[in-house]
Design a protein around this motif. Structure first.
Motif, PDB file in Angstrom:
ATOM      1  N   TRP A 227     -24.898   8.352 -26.695  1.00 29.83           N
ATOM      2  CA  TRP A 227     -24.777   7.394 -25.594  1.00 29.83           C
ATOM      3  C   TRP A 227     -23.575   7.730 -24.703  1.00 29.83           C
ATOM      4  O   TRP A 227     -23.689   7.749 -23.483  1.00 29.83           O
ATOM      5  CB  TRP A 227     -24.657   5.968 -26.157  1.00 29.83           C
TER       6      TRP A 227
ATOM      7  N   ARG B 104     -25.970   1.005 -19.294  1.00 30.86           N
ATOM      8  CA  ARG B 104     -25.458   2.024 -18.376  1.00 30.86           C
ATOM      9  C   ARG B 104     -24.402   1.408 -17.470  1.00 30.86           C
ATOM     10  O   ARG B 104     -24.357   0.187 -17.293  1.00 30.86           O
ATOM     11  CB  ARG B 104     -26.592   2.607 -17.513  1.00 30.86           C
ATOM     12  N   PRO B 105     -23.547   2.235 -16.853  1.00 30.74           N
ATOM     13  CA  PRO B 105     -22.554   1.694 -15.922  1.00 30.74           C
ATOM     14  C   PRO B 105     -23.220   0.941 -14.773  1.00 30.74           C
ATOM     15  O   PRO B 105     -24.293   1.308 -14.303  1.00 30.74           O
ATOM     16  CB  PRO B 105     -21.819   2.948 -15.418  1.00 30.74           C
ATOM     17  N   ASP B 106     -22.545  -0.125 -14.316  1.00 31.01           N
ATOM     18  CA  ASP B 106     -23.071  -0.927 -13.204  1.00 31.01           C
ATOM     19  C   ASP B 106     -22.725  -0.262 -11.873  1.00 31.01           C
ATOM     20  O   ASP B 106     -22.220   0.864 -11.836  1.00 31.01           O
ATOM     21  CB  ASP B 106     -22.544  -2.368 -13.290  1.00 31.01           C
TER      22      ASP B 106
ATOM     23  N   VAL C 279     -18.942  -0.370 -17.487  1.00 33.66           N
ATOM     24  CA  VAL C 279     -19.946  -0.674 -18.501  1.00 33.66           C
ATOM     25  C   VAL C 279     -19.358  -1.634 -19.534  1.00 33.66           C
ATOM     26  O   VAL C 279     -18.195  -1.517 -19.903  1.00 33.66           O
ATOM     27  CB  VAL C 279     -20.464   0.637 -19.163  1.00 33.66           C
TER      28      VAL C 279
ATOM     29  N   SER D  46     -24.341  10.711 -22.664  1.00 33.57           N
ATOM     30  CA  SER D  46     -25.338  10.369 -21.642  1.00 33.57           C
ATOM     31  C   SER D  46     -24.712   9.661 -20.448  1.00 33.57           C
ATOM     32  O   SER D  46     -24.963  10.032 -19.307  1.00 33.57           O
ATOM     33  CB  SER D  46     -26.424   9.493 -22.269  1.00 33.57           C
ATOM     34  N   ILE D  47     -23.874   8.634 -20.688  1.00 35.37           N
ATOM     35  CA  ILE D  47     -23.266   7.914 -19.561  1.00 35.37           C
ATOM     36  C   ILE D  47     -22.218   8.767 -18.851  1.00 35.37           C
ATOM     37  O   ILE D  47     -21.831   8.475 -17.727  1.00 35.37           O
ATOM     38  CB  ILE D  47     -22.675   6.543 -19.965  1.00 35.37           C
TER      39      ILE D  47
ATOM     40  N   VAL E 291     -16.102   5.003 -17.312  1.00 39.97           N
ATOM     41  CA  VAL E 291     -16.512   6.006 -18.308  1.00 39.97           C
ATOM     42  C   VAL E 291     -15.293   6.649 -18.984  1.00 39.97           C
ATOM     43  O   VAL E 291     -15.269   6.761 -20.215  1.00 39.97           O
ATOM     44  CB  VAL E 291     -17.475   7.044 -17.692  1.00 39.97           C
TER      45      VAL E 291
ATOM     46  N   LYS F  22     -28.965   1.305 -24.539  1.00 40.48           N
ATOM     47  CA  LYS F  22     -29.599   1.489 -23.233  1.00 40.48           C
ATOM     48  C   LYS F  22     -28.700   1.030 -22.094  1.00 40.48           C
ATOM     49  O   LYS F  22     -29.046   1.172 -20.933  1.00 40.48           O
ATOM     50  CB  LYS F  22     -30.934   0.749 -23.195  1.00 40.48           C
TER      51      LYS F  22
END
Length: 192
Positions: free
Chosen positions: A47, A25-27, A32, A50-51, A76, A23
């Protein structure tokens, strides 16, 4: 003397993976940090897609799991490279084409799916990205150069001498291709 016994990694983790790990995610800075313990590859790659805001496509994946914890934050693209490094060790790679992230078995790789880059673009690519490059040769003969450079490519890489155009066509990870490019530039320079 006999070789020491080898211990093989189990194909299943000793404990079930924690779904909360996926769960993350990048800040706000686009970085991340993650901690995967025993995560199966389909979940990890879902995952990553998704990101990345991408669709995931695959036919085969490694049959084991990923243990990977980061101490620092990664962008990413850096996450792609980090995960790709672990996929490559298992004979797979991630390829991106537009909005699609494809994971392919390197033994069944269609060279047409591999992105083509120029030798100069290698400096801007991720280290464990799988790409293809055509290296022009000045005075070196393609067949001889190919034979001498074969030890520099990975087991999944491909190096082909193009006799008619006196070029080397190479598919491999960027890290190895940078080393080949550097050596070719040095050897073909006036001081080489």
């Amino acid at each position: 003397p006999a070789d020491p016994p080898v211990t093989s990694r189990p194909t299943k983790p000793t404990e079930p993976p924690n779904p909360a790990e996926l769960k993350v995610r990048p800040d706000a800075d686009g970085k991340v940090r993650f901690n995967f313990i025993g995560q199966p590859w389909p979940a990890v790659l879902d995952w990553v897609a998704s990101i990345s805001g991408m669709s995931l496509d695959w036919q085969e994946l490694p049959g084991d799991f990923l243990n990977l914890s980061t101490k620092q934050g990664y962008t990413v693209p850096e996450v792609h490279d980090l995960i790709n490094r672990h996929l490559l060790a298992r004979g797979f790679t991630m390829l991106t084409q537009g909005e699609v992230l494809s994971v392919v078995n390197l033994k069944k790789l269609d060279a047409g799916m591999v992105p083509r880059v120029s030798p100069a673009e290698l400096a801007k690519r991720n280290e464990y990205e799988f790409v293809k490059v055509s290296f022009p040769l000045d005075w070196m003969i393609a067949e001889t150069a190919a034979e001498e450079l074969k030890p520099m490519i990975s087991p999944n890489g491909k190096l082909t001498a193009l006799k008619g155009t006196n070029r080397l066509e190479v598919i491999d990870v960027v890290h190895n291709l940078r080393e080949i490019y550097s050596l070719l530039k040095e050897e073909q320079s006036p001081t080489g």
